[in-house]
Design an enzyme around this catalytic site. Sequence first.
Site, PDB file in Angstrom:
ATOM      1  N   ASN A  13       0.888  -1.164  -0.100  1.00  0.00           N
ATOM      2  CA  ASN A  13      -0.151   0.080  -0.018  1.00  0.00           C
ATOM      3  C   ASN A  13       0.866   1.088   0.064  1.00  0.00           C
ATOM      4  O   ASN A  13       1.339   1.659   0.939  1.00  0.00           O
ATOM      5  CB  ASN A  13      -1.044   0.110   1.196  1.00  0.00           C
ATOM      6  CG  ASN A  13      -1.897   1.238   1.507  1.00  0.00           C
ATOM      7  OD1 ASN A  13      -1.835   2.083   0.513  1.00  0.00           O
ATOM      8  ND2 ASN A  13      -2.177   1.154   2.672  1.00  0.00           N
ATOM      9  N   LYS A  15      -0.227   4.427  -0.302  1.00  0.00           N
ATOM     10  CA  LYS A  15      -0.653   5.424   0.321  1.00  0.00           C
ATOM     11  C   LYS A  15      -0.629   6.563  -0.758  1.00  0.00           C
ATOM     12  O   LYS A  15      -0.385   6.504  -1.847  1.00  0.00           O
ATOM     13  CB  LYS A  15      -0.141   5.692   1.825  1.00  0.00           C
ATOM     14  CG  LYS A  15      -0.184   4.397   2.501  1.00  0.00           C
ATOM     15  CD  LYS A  15       0.105   4.618   4.079  1.00  0.00           C
ATOM     16  CE  LYS A  15       0.011   3.347   4.478  1.00  0.00           C
ATOM     17  NZ  LYS A  15       0.047   3.473   6.241  1.00  0.00           N
ATOM     18  N   HIS A 100      -9.474   1.370   4.721  1.00  0.00           N
ATOM     19  CA  HIS A 100      -8.235   1.519   5.404  1.00  0.00           C
ATOM     20  C   HIS A 100      -8.366   2.630   6.643  1.00  0.00           C
ATOM     21  O   HIS A 100      -9.327   3.475   6.367  1.00  0.00           O
ATOM     22  CB  HIS A 100      -7.010   2.277   4.416  1.00  0.00           C
ATOM     23  CG  HIS A 100      -5.846   2.055   5.034  1.00  0.00           C
ATOM     24  ND1 HIS A 100      -5.543   2.993   6.155  1.00  0.00           N
ATOM     25  CD2 HIS A 100      -4.855   1.185   5.079  1.00  0.00           C
ATOM     26  CE1 HIS A 100      -4.264   2.688   6.287  1.00  0.00           C
ATOM     27  NE2 HIS A 100      -3.696   1.693   5.844  1.00  0.00           N
ATOM     28  N   GLU A 102      -6.942   4.768   7.537  1.00  0.00           N
ATOM     29  CA  GLU A 102      -6.633   6.353   7.257  1.00  0.00           C
ATOM     30  C   GLU A 102      -7.914   7.020   6.371  1.00  0.00           C
ATOM     31  O   GLU A 102      -8.232   7.995   6.623  1.00  0.00           O
ATOM     32  CB  GLU A 102      -5.437   6.440   6.285  1.00  0.00           C
ATOM     33  CG  GLU A 102      -4.298   6.202   7.253  1.00  0.00           C
ATOM     34  CD  GLU A 102      -2.912   5.587   6.677  1.00  0.00           C
ATOM     35  OE1 GLU A 102      -2.950   5.566   5.460  1.00  0.00           O
ATOM     36  OE2 GLU A 102      -2.080   5.302   7.188  1.00  0.00           O
ATOM     37  N   GLU A 170      -5.575  -4.923  10.406  1.00  0.00           N
ATOM     38  CA  GLU A 170      -4.662  -3.750  10.700  1.00  0.00           C
ATOM     39  C   GLU A 170      -5.083  -2.846  11.960  1.00  0.00           C
ATOM     40  O   GLU A 170      -5.627  -1.994  11.869  1.00  0.00           O
ATOM     41  CB  GLU A 170      -4.524  -2.816   9.501  1.00  0.00           C
ATOM     42  CG  GLU A 170      -4.163  -3.525   8.222  1.00  0.00           C
ATOM     43  CD  GLU A 170      -3.539  -2.501   7.338  1.00  0.00           C
ATOM     44  OE1 GLU A 170      -2.388  -2.695   6.926  1.00  0.00           O
ATOM     45  OE2 GLU A 170      -4.167  -1.276   7.167  1.00  0.00           O
ATOM     46  N   GLY A 176       2.640   2.223  10.732  1.00  0.00           N
ATOM     47  CA  GLY A 176       3.470   3.294  10.544  1.00  0.00           C
ATOM     48  C   GLY A 176       4.108   3.802  11.725  1.00  0.00           C
ATOM     49  O   GLY A 176       4.721   4.755  11.822  1.00  0.00           O
ATOM     50  N   SER A 215       3.224  -2.326  10.316  1.00  0.00           N
ATOM     51  CA  SER A 215       4.490  -2.219  10.539  1.00  0.00           C
ATOM     52  C   SER A 215       5.321  -3.507  10.384  1.00  0.00           C
ATOM     53  O   SER A 215       6.204  -4.249  11.013  1.00  0.00           O
ATOM     54  CB  SER A 215       5.053  -1.938  12.184  1.00  0.00           C
ATOM     55  OG  SER A 215       4.576  -0.471  12.246  1.00  0.00           O
ATOM     56  N   GLY A 236       2.688  -1.176   4.190  1.00  0.00           N
ATOM     57  CA  GLY A 236       2.862   0.161   3.853  1.00  0.00           C
ATOM     58  C   GLY A 236       4.109   0.680   3.395  1.00  0.00           C
ATOM     59  O   GLY A 236       4.849   0.413   2.353  1.00  0.00           O
TER      60      GLY A 236
HETATM   61  P1  PGA Z   1       2.612   0.448   7.398  1.00  0.00           P
HETATM   62  O1  PGA Z   1       1.146   0.485   6.847  1.00  0.00           O
HETATM   63  O2  PGA Z   1       3.158  -0.943   7.015  1.00  0.00           O
HETATM   64  O3  PGA Z   1       3.678   1.463   7.012  1.00  0.00           O
HETATM   65  O4  PGA Z   1       2.781   0.293   8.918  1.00  0.00           O
HETATM   66  C1  PGA Z   1       0.433  -0.629   6.633  1.00  0.00           C
HETATM   67  C2  PGA Z   1      -0.990  -0.088   6.135  1.00  0.00           C
HETATM   68  O5  PGA Z   1      -1.180   1.033   6.423  1.00  0.00           O
HETATM   69  O6  PGA Z   1      -1.446  -0.536   5.459  1.00  0.00           O
END
Ligand code: PGA
Length: 267
Positions: A13, A15, A100, A102, A170, A176, A215, A236
């Site tokens: 992803n 983003k 997601h 976000e 998630e 993140g 992460s 991500g």
């Molecule tokens: P991250 O994001 O691997 O940077 O933690 C995962 C995601 O939001 O899909």
Amino acid sequence: MPRALPRPLVAGNWKMNGLKAARRELDGMVRGLAKGGRPACDVFVCPPATLIARLAEAARGSPIKIGGQDCHARPSGAHTGDVAAEMLADAGAKAVIVGHSERRHDHGETDAIVAGKVEAAWRAGLVAIVCVGETEAERDRGEAEAVVARSLAGSLPAGVEARNTVVAYEPVWAIGTGRTPTTDEIEAMHGLIRARLTARFGPGADGVRLLYGGSVKPDNAAAILALKDVNGALVGGASLKADSFLAILGVYARKPSLKKSAPKARR
Ligand code: PGA
């Protein structure tokens, strides 16, 4: 007869990251997979909508498929700034991430809105990658499983099958941040999601892939991907660079016996 394990899936992803030059990273992934042999998993890269057509072209003939990060529930109309699932498919996408955290947080997307997007994805012939996860406060209050179960129920419309839907667990607080749940916590949540899917959708949903996201990095991927009911990862930050994404995909290039002996690290 024991249930056959679903073919794993690793999805990147990106983003809101990536200009035209980011094609270099996709090219690096394609080259890396060509060199290392096809991984024993499906691979998606979900770039910003502006890059879908370009990257679908770059990935043609490789094991990598391209996905979107969101779609509108309607196929067309007066929705300034939105992108329809049909448009993603037309640009070369084969999947779309929906719900997601976000999107839920930044755009107030509710479970009902997410369910509408899942139906839109199916209508356009896309696989829906549906995200659910608890906040840190919800986990601290001991509500993580209830929150995820409720969000899962509300975000999935009738008609879930292995071929049209992927669920990504998630935890919001792991996205993140460099923090992850313990392997026991991940297994418990994936077991719950698997049980809920089977109870509601029956054996047709047995092969729905359950991804862990939050992460996932090259140094923890092997331990996480070895867990029961973890059928892949939604990645991500570590999916933005060819090297780190290839290192994660490399887990599926190894022998299963190695994966089984992965340590149950607590962090
Ligand atoms: P991250 O994001 O691997 O940077 O933690 C995962 C995601 O939001 O899909």
